[in-house]
Design a protein around this motif. Structure first.
Motif, mmCIF file in Angstrom:
data_model
loop_
_atom_site.group_PDB
_atom_site.id
_atom_site.type_symbol
_atom_site.label_atom_id
_atom_site.label_comp_id
_atom_site.label_asym_id
_atom_site.label_seq_id
_atom_site.Cartn_x
_atom_site.Cartn_y
_atom_site.Cartn_z
ATOM 1 N N ASP A 19 0.853 -1.187 0.000
ATOM 2 C CA ASP A 19 0.000 0.000 0.000
ATOM 3 C C ASP A 19 0.891 1.239 0.000
ATOM 4 O O ASP A 19 1.554 1.538 0.991
ATOM 5 N N ALA A 20 0.909 1.974 -1.123
ATOM 6 C CA ALA A 20 1.796 3.142 -1.259
ATOM 7 C C ALA A 20 1.401 4.279 -0.321
ATOM 8 O O ALA A 20 2.197 5.191 -0.090
ATOM 9 N N SER A 21 0.158 4.225 0.222
ATOM 10 C CA SER A 21 -0.274 5.301 1.121
ATOM 11 C C SER A 21 0.063 5.011 2.582
ATOM 12 O O SER A 21 -0.263 5.799 3.471
ATOM 13 N N GLN A 48 -0.912 -1.495 -8.210
ATOM 14 C CA GLN A 48 -0.749 -0.603 -9.376
ATOM 15 C C GLN A 48 -1.023 -1.328 -10.707
ATOM 16 O O GLN A 48 -1.067 -0.685 -11.755
ATOM 17 N N LYS A 49 -1.177 -2.673 -10.619
ATOM 18 C CA LYS A 49 -1.451 -3.486 -11.814
ATOM 19 C C LYS A 49 -0.416 -3.229 -12.931
ATOM 20 O O LYS A 49 -0.757 -2.996 -14.092
ATOM 21 N N PHE A 191 -0.078 8.130 -7.281
ATOM 22 C CA PHE A 191 -0.893 6.925 -7.162
ATOM 23 C C PHE A 191 -2.162 7.297 -6.396
ATOM 24 O O PHE A 191 -2.115 8.069 -5.445
ATOM 25 N N GLY A 192 -3.280 6.692 -6.793
ATOM 26 C CA GLY A 192 -4.501 6.858 -6.010
ATOM 27 C C GLY A 192 -4.991 8.284 -5.940
ATOM 28 O O GLY A 192 -5.594 8.699 -4.955
ATOM 29 N N ARG A 193 -4.745 9.055 -7.004
ATOM 30 C CA ARG A 193 -5.216 10.446 -6.969
ATOM 31 C C ARG A 193 -6.741 10.461 -6.908
ATOM 32 O O ARG A 193 -7.411 9.557 -7.426
ATOM 33 N N THR A 194 -7.296 11.497 -6.316
ATOM 34 C CA THR A 194 -8.749 11.603 -6.138
ATOM 35 C C THR A 194 -9.329 12.578 -7.166
ATOM 36 O O THR A 194 -8.593 13.293 -7.844
ATOM 37 N N ARG A 195 -10.635 12.627 -7.244
ATOM 38 C CA ARG A 195 -11.290 13.607 -8.129
ATOM 39 C C ARG A 195 -10.930 15.027 -7.672
ATOM 40 O O ARG A 195 -10.753 15.929 -8.497
ATOM 41 N N VAL A 401 3.115 11.603 0.304
ATOM 42 C CA VAL A 401 2.915 11.105 -1.057
ATOM 43 C C VAL A 401 4.102 10.216 -1.408
ATOM 44 O O VAL A 401 5.204 10.417 -0.915
ATOM 45 N N TYR A 402 3.803 9.234 -2.255
ATOM 46 C CA TYR A 402 4.887 8.416 -2.768
ATOM 47 C C TYR A 402 5.058 8.811 -4.228
ATOM 48 O O TYR A 402 4.092 9.149 -4.884
ATOM 49 N N HIS A 403 6.258 8.753 -4.733
ATOM 50 C CA HIS A 403 6.557 9.096 -6.124
ATOM 51 C C HIS A 403 7.465 10.319 -6.128
ATOM 52 O O HIS A 403 8.510 10.331 -6.715
ATOM 53 N N PHE A 404 7.027 11.399 -5.448
ATOM 54 C CA PHE A 404 7.893 12.556 -5.221
ATOM 55 C C PHE A 404 8.297 12.500 -3.759
ATOM 56 O O PHE A 404 7.449 12.653 -2.885
#
Length: 414
Positions: A19-21, A48-49, A191-195, A401-404
């Motif tokens: 879970d990246a979060s 992330q498939k 990842f998992g960005r929201t509206r 956040v993961y990624h940055f």
């Protein structure tokens, strides 16, 4: 190597559940990367498939492999690939990204990069050294007497955005607004960005684009000695940049020109302080400073992932990819590959091993790398020299956040 309790690895299928979060992960991703290197350096991330690569040689070669690209729709239709139509609620964001250097492939990428590249070569960037040192000293003058500071807001946020704004020709008083737009804009990559993230990025893209269009109109009327004027008036093989290309390129330069460096100033200061090493020895001269900066880029890179599309059927590390498959390369994990680095989780500025991959490689190697390196090599020695006895006042707060990979706060005292 202990596998962290929140990480599940099946070496037989190379499937990983993570879970990246989870704060335990994004606060210390290096521990997870170390476990992956031992058990499963190429893995399918179930959440992330997608397939991910962490090995140095795989990441390095895939960044250069022309069978993979940053875009796919230049050679195939959405229908062919089974991709959904673009979301209309992020139309302005998509337009701002359409001609991004980060997303294009040759020949468009070559043309845009050639037009912009001259401003970012080392000899041009080197001229900024005196004003960079002056800015760093001026900022420290503002908080030196307080004996404490939150370094990101008072120092790390300000320097890169001021320098890239000056370079492009954007008034530096726009800095705080540029930071707001940039922070909202890059949430589209998470990842998992929201509206809510998407709506914020769309608003930022529209406002950012409108602002840049106004700046372009002003430069057309009144050319100056800055990068924006250069991009407007320079041709490549008889072609000039279109309005949309100018907007995309300016936005990507402003975003990429400060976002990662802000993170890296904080990451580097933190790793140096936590290492317990003597800053005077780390920044003794230009050579030791450069090694310290490169080692901090290796062990706590600010950007963790870059993705690529398979442009044709291809097999890598026993995994078959068809045209239109996406793969992810974890730059920050490649920097920790034990096949390349001895004791990879330890901060060792005197190491003489493989160059880090924090700026990528191949045709998409970070165009702003000379500027980012100059900023780190100039401002970090000044910070530690001006504030002897610098120490962590509180445990650093990592961004959620993961990624940055960067900090939310870095409270220091001296």
């Amino acid at each position: 190597m202990m596998i962290p309790p929140f990480l599940s690895i099946d070496p037989a299928t190379r499937h990983v559940s993570l879970d990246a979060s989870n704060p335990a992960f994004y606060s210390d991703p290096n521990a997870v990367y170390a476990a992956l290197h031992v058990h499963c350096p190429t893995f399918y991330w179930e959440q992330q498939k997608q397939w991910f690569f962490t090995g140095y040689d795989h990441v390095n070669s895939l960044l250069r492999d022309r069978r993979f690209g940053r875009q796919i729709l230049h050679i195939a239709t959405r229908e062919e690939l089974g991709l959904p139509e673009p979301d209309q609620h992020v139309a302005n964001f998509d337009l701002a990204e359409r001609y991004s250097l980060l997303e294009l492939e040759p020949p468009e990428h070559t043309r845009l990069r050639t037009l912009v590249n001259r401003a970012f070569v080392s000899r041009h960037v080197e001229r900024m050294k005196p004003e960079l040192a002056e800015l760093a000293n001026k900022l420290i003058d503002g908080f030196e007497k307080n004996n404490e500071v939150e370094l990101l807001s008072a120092f790390a946020d300000v320097i890169p955005v001021t320098m890239i704004a000056r370079m492009i020709g954007i008034p530096e008083e726009m800095g705080p607004q540029l930071l707001k737009w940039s922070h909202a804009y890059i949430r589209m990559y998470l990842f998992g960005r929201t509206r809510e993230d998407e709506d914020g990025a769309e608003r930022a893209a529209k406002e950012f684009s409108d602002y840049v269009k106004t700046a372009i109109a002003q430069r057309r009327a009144n050319p100056r000695d800055d990068l924006l004027t250069h991009m407007i008036h320079t041709e490549h093989k008889g072609q000039y940049l279109s309005e949309d290309e100018l907007v995309s390129t300016t936005i990507v330069l402003l975003n990429a020109g400060h976002e990662a460096t802000v993170h890296q100033i904080g990451n580097s200061a933190r790793i140096i302080l936590e290492s317990g090493r003597d800053p005077a020895a780390l920044f003794k001269d230009e050579a030791t400073t450069e090694r310290t900066v490169e080692e901090s880029l290796r062990i706590c890179a600010p950007v963790h992932i870059f993705q690529r599309w398979a442009l044709e059927p291809v097999e890598i590390d026993g995994i078959s990819f068809k045209r239109g498959d996406k793969v992810s390369l974890i730059l920050a994990a490649a920097n920790l590959d034990p096949a390349k680095y001895s004791d990879p989780l330890t901060f060792k500025p005197d190491r003489n091993e493989a160059p880090n991959l924090s700026f990528g490689a191949g045709i998409h190697f970070c165009i702003g790398a000379p500027l980012a390196r100059l900023e780190l090599n100039v401002v970090l020695p000044i910070l530690f020299e001006r504030l002897p006895g610098l120490r962590l006042a509180h445990t650093p707060m990592v961004k959620d956040v993961y990624h940055f990979h960067g900090l939310d706060r870095l409270d220091l005292a001296w």
